[in-house]
Design a protein around this motif. Sequence first.
Motif, PDB file in Angstrom:
ATOM      1  N   GLY A 121       6.837 -46.172   9.681  1.00 40.45           N
ATOM      2  CA  GLY A 121       7.496 -45.909   8.403  1.00 40.45           C
ATOM      3  C   GLY A 121       6.478 -45.720   7.299  1.00 40.45           C
ATOM      4  N   GLY A 122       6.949 -45.390   6.142  1.00 36.24           N
ATOM      5  CA  GLY A 122       6.087 -45.184   4.999  1.00 36.24           C
ATOM      6  C   GLY A 122       6.827 -45.501   3.729  1.00 36.24           C
ATOM      7  N   ILE A 123       6.137 -45.291   2.622  1.00 36.98           N
ATOM      8  CA  ILE A 123       6.736 -45.604   1.329  1.00 36.98           C
ATOM      9  C   ILE A 123       6.229 -44.622   0.276  1.00 36.98           C
ATOM     10  CG2 ILE A 123       4.950 -47.259   0.630  1.00 36.98           C
ATOM     11  CD1 ILE A 123       7.282 -48.987  -0.498  1.00 36.98           C
ATOM     12  N   ILE A 124       7.097 -44.370  -0.700  1.00 37.39           N
ATOM     13  CA  ILE A 124       6.717 -43.556  -1.855  1.00 37.39           C
ATOM     14  C   ILE A 124       6.786 -44.446  -3.087  1.00 37.39           C
ATOM     15  CG2 ILE A 124       7.326 -41.588  -3.299  1.00 37.39           C
ATOM     16  CD1 ILE A 124       8.466 -40.232  -0.827  1.00 37.39           C
ATOM     17  N   THR A 125       5.705 -44.479  -3.839  1.00 36.18           N
ATOM     18  CA  THR A 125       5.694 -45.254  -5.075  1.00 36.18           C
ATOM     19  C   THR A 125       5.557 -44.308  -6.259  1.00 36.18           C
ATOM     20  OG1 THR A 125       3.304 -45.583  -4.870  1.00 36.18           O
ATOM     21  CG2 THR A 125       4.717 -47.318  -4.014  1.00 36.18           C
ATOM     22  N   GLN A 126       6.279 -44.665  -7.324  1.00 33.80           N
ATOM     23  CA  GLN A 126       6.224 -43.874  -8.545  1.00 33.80           C
ATOM     24  C   GLN A 126       5.836 -44.781  -9.704  1.00 33.80           C
ATOM     25  OE1 GLN A 126      10.193 -41.340  -7.486  1.00 33.80           O
ATOM     26  NE2 GLN A 126       9.188 -40.831  -9.432  1.00 33.80           N
ATOM     27  N   THR A 127       4.939 -44.304 -10.539  1.00 31.42           N
ATOM     28  CA  THR A 127       4.543 -45.064 -11.722  1.00 31.42           C
ATOM     29  C   THR A 127       4.539 -44.164 -12.947  1.00 31.42           C
ATOM     30  OG1 THR A 127       2.213 -44.627 -11.205  1.00 31.42           O
ATOM     31  CG2 THR A 127       3.121 -46.734 -10.462  1.00 31.42           C
ATOM     32  N   PRO A 128       4.958 -44.705 -14.101  1.00 28.80           N
ATOM     33  CA  PRO A 128       5.567 -46.029 -14.257  1.00 28.80           C
ATOM     34  C   PRO A 128       7.038 -46.002 -13.844  1.00 28.80           C
ATOM     35  CG  PRO A 128       5.555 -44.908 -16.367  1.00 28.80           C
ATOM     36  CD  PRO A 128       4.889 -43.972 -15.394  1.00 28.80           C
ATOM     37  N   LYS A 129       7.693 -47.145 -13.796  1.00 30.84           N
ATOM     38  CA  LYS A 129       9.132 -47.190 -13.514  1.00 30.84           C
ATOM     39  C   LYS A 129       9.915 -46.750 -14.734  1.00 30.84           C
ATOM     40  CE  LYS A 129       9.170 -50.741  -9.965  1.00 30.84           C
ATOM     41  NZ  LYS A 129       9.595 -52.097  -9.580  1.00 30.84           N
ATOM     42  N   PHE A 130       9.448 -47.151 -15.905  1.00 34.77           N
ATOM     43  CA  PHE A 130      10.086 -46.787 -17.169  1.00 34.77           C
ATOM     44  C   PHE A 130       9.014 -46.185 -18.083  1.00 34.77           C
ATOM     45  CE2 PHE A 130      14.081 -48.832 -16.327  1.00 34.77           C
ATOM     46  CZ  PHE A 130      13.772 -49.892 -15.503  1.00 34.77           C
ATOM     47  N   LEU A 131       9.383 -45.104 -18.757  1.00 37.28           N
ATOM     48  CA  LEU A 131       8.446 -44.428 -19.637  1.00 37.28           C
ATOM     49  C   LEU A 131       9.164 -44.102 -20.943  1.00 37.28           C
ATOM     50  CD1 LEU A 131       5.671 -43.127 -20.035  1.00 37.28           C
ATOM     51  CD2 LEU A 131       6.505 -41.120 -18.805  1.00 37.28           C
ATOM     52  N   ILE A 132       8.620 -44.611 -22.032  1.00 34.03           N
ATOM     53  CA  ILE A 132       9.189 -44.335 -23.348  1.00 34.03           C
ATOM     54  C   ILE A 132       8.159 -43.552 -24.121  1.00 34.03           C
ATOM     55  CG2 ILE A 132      10.084 -45.320 -25.485  1.00 34.03           C
ATOM     56  CD1 ILE A 132      10.968 -47.753 -23.853  1.00 34.03           C
ATOM     57  N   GLY A 133       8.566 -42.392 -24.637  1.00 28.65           N
ATOM     58  CA  GLY A 133       7.634 -41.553 -25.357  1.00 28.65           C
ATOM     59  C   GLY A 133       8.180 -41.118 -26.701  1.00 28.65           C
ATOM     60  N   GLN A 134       7.309 -40.484 -27.456  1.00 27.60           N
ATOM     61  CA  GLN A 134       7.669 -39.945 -28.763  1.00 27.60           C
ATOM     62  C   GLN A 134       7.816 -38.425 -28.655  1.00 27.60           C
ATOM     63  OE1 GLN A 134       8.113 -41.906 -31.508  1.00 27.60           O
ATOM     64  NE2 GLN A 134       7.630 -43.747 -30.327  1.00 27.60           N
ATOM     65  N   GLU A 135       8.603 -37.882 -29.531  1.00 30.34           N
ATOM     66  CA  GLU A 135       8.795 -36.429 -29.555  1.00 30.34           C
ATOM     67  C   GLU A 135       7.436 -35.723 -29.664  1.00 30.34           C
ATOM     68  OE1 GLU A 135      10.984 -35.050 -32.927  1.00 30.34           O
ATOM     69  OE2 GLU A 135      11.402 -33.095 -32.042  1.00 30.34           O
ATOM     70  N   GLY A 136       7.236 -34.695 -28.860  1.00 32.85           N
ATOM     71  CA  GLY A 136       5.996 -33.923 -28.908  1.00 32.85           C
ATOM     72  C   GLY A 136       4.861 -34.479 -28.064  1.00 32.85           C
ATOM     73  N   GLN A 137       5.038 -35.673 -27.551  1.00 30.92           N
ATOM     74  CA  GLN A 137       3.969 -36.332 -26.789  1.00 30.92           C
ATOM     75  C   GLN A 137       3.840 -35.727 -25.393  1.00 30.92           C
ATOM     76  OE1 GLN A 137       4.725 -40.548 -26.653  1.00 30.92           O
ATOM     77  NE2 GLN A 137       2.658 -41.048 -25.974  1.00 30.92           N
ATOM     78  N   LYS A 138       2.620 -35.733 -24.875  1.00 31.30           N
ATOM     79  CA  LYS A 138       2.373 -35.338 -23.493  1.00 31.30           C
ATOM     80  C   LYS A 138       2.463 -36.593 -22.640  1.00 31.30           C
ATOM     81  CE  LYS A 138      -0.931 -32.339 -22.312  1.00 31.30           C
ATOM     82  NZ  LYS A 138      -2.278 -31.798 -21.962  1.00 31.30           N
ATOM     83  N   LEU A 139       3.270 -36.537 -21.570  1.00 35.10           N
ATOM     84  CA  LEU A 139       3.533 -37.723 -20.742  1.00 35.10           C
ATOM     85  C   LEU A 139       3.277 -37.387 -19.283  1.00 35.10           C
ATOM     86  CD1 LEU A 139       6.954 -38.610 -22.392  1.00 35.10           C
ATOM     87  CD2 LEU A 139       4.787 -39.772 -22.823  1.00 35.10           C
ATOM     88  N   THR A 140       2.632 -38.301 -18.568  1.00 37.54           N
ATOM     89  CA  THR A 140       2.297 -38.061 -17.168  1.00 37.54           C
ATOM     90  C   THR A 140       2.952 -39.087 -16.265  1.00 37.54           C
ATOM     91  OG1 THR A 140       0.206 -37.005 -17.735  1.00 37.54           O
ATOM     92  CG2 THR A 140       0.423 -37.839 -15.497  1.00 37.54           C
ATOM     93  N   LEU A 141       3.564 -38.582 -15.192  1.00 36.98           N
ATOM     94  CA  LEU A 141       4.210 -39.406 -14.190  1.00 36.98           C
ATOM     95  C   LEU A 141       3.445 -39.227 -12.871  1.00 36.98           C
ATOM     96  CD1 LEU A 141       6.419 -38.145 -16.253  1.00 36.98           C
ATOM     97  CD2 LEU A 141       8.076 -38.936 -14.577  1.00 36.98           C
TER      98      LEU A 141
END
Lengths: 111, 110
Positions: free
Chosen positions: A1-21
């Motif tokens: 088996g395997g697993i997929i992890t995603q970070t962050p779980k919660f992301l709060i940003g401001q308008e116009g901001q560049k955000l990376t998942l």
Amino acid sequence: GGIITQTPKFLIGQEGQKLTLKCQQNFNHDTMYWYRQDSGKGLRLIYYSITENDLQKGDLSEGYDASREKKSSFSLTVTSAQKNEMAVFLCASSISGYEQYFGPGTRLTVL
Amino acid sequence: GDKVKQSPSALSLQEGTNSALRCNFSIAATTVQWFLQNPRGSLMNLFYLVPGTKENGRLKSAFDSKESYSTLHIRDAQLEDSGTYFCAAGDDTNAYKVIFGKGTHLHVLP
């Protein structure tokens, strides 16, 4: 088996901001995907990658960039966050487009 | 119109009863996946199908590519079956992409 992890779980940003998942998988799958899910709706494909350093646009790629730095990781960048945007971003992986397996998601809120 | 249509959009069931969910395709679907999304948002894999049928415990799924539909049968529904069921169809124009339906919201009542 395997697993997929995603970070962050919660992301709060401001308008116009560049955000990376970020997404990591240890299935050793070649293909990885980013989907967006809006509240109460189905999944829409943003980007996918068939192999390391490959990028393919999905139906919803405008406003996003992606990067497949290595086989196990796939990043998604929101280039300019939109005010009041709320969605869940789901990462998935598969062997050459066969059965897809999903991570737990990143929940985005833009203030 | 929607390339993958799921029906019904919402359903309430008494615990212990049976039901069937359906996906109709307006594309030449080559594969079908069924998922259950739990209230926390995680997608669980239920079935991956080429044309034919599969069964797993109380769940059974069928995919008919000629008639362009797939079904998911739930037998003896339990409270933990509640959530949103999605089907996703593999498109013959691109082996790497699938198209999701909008989901069926299932609520199992005690």
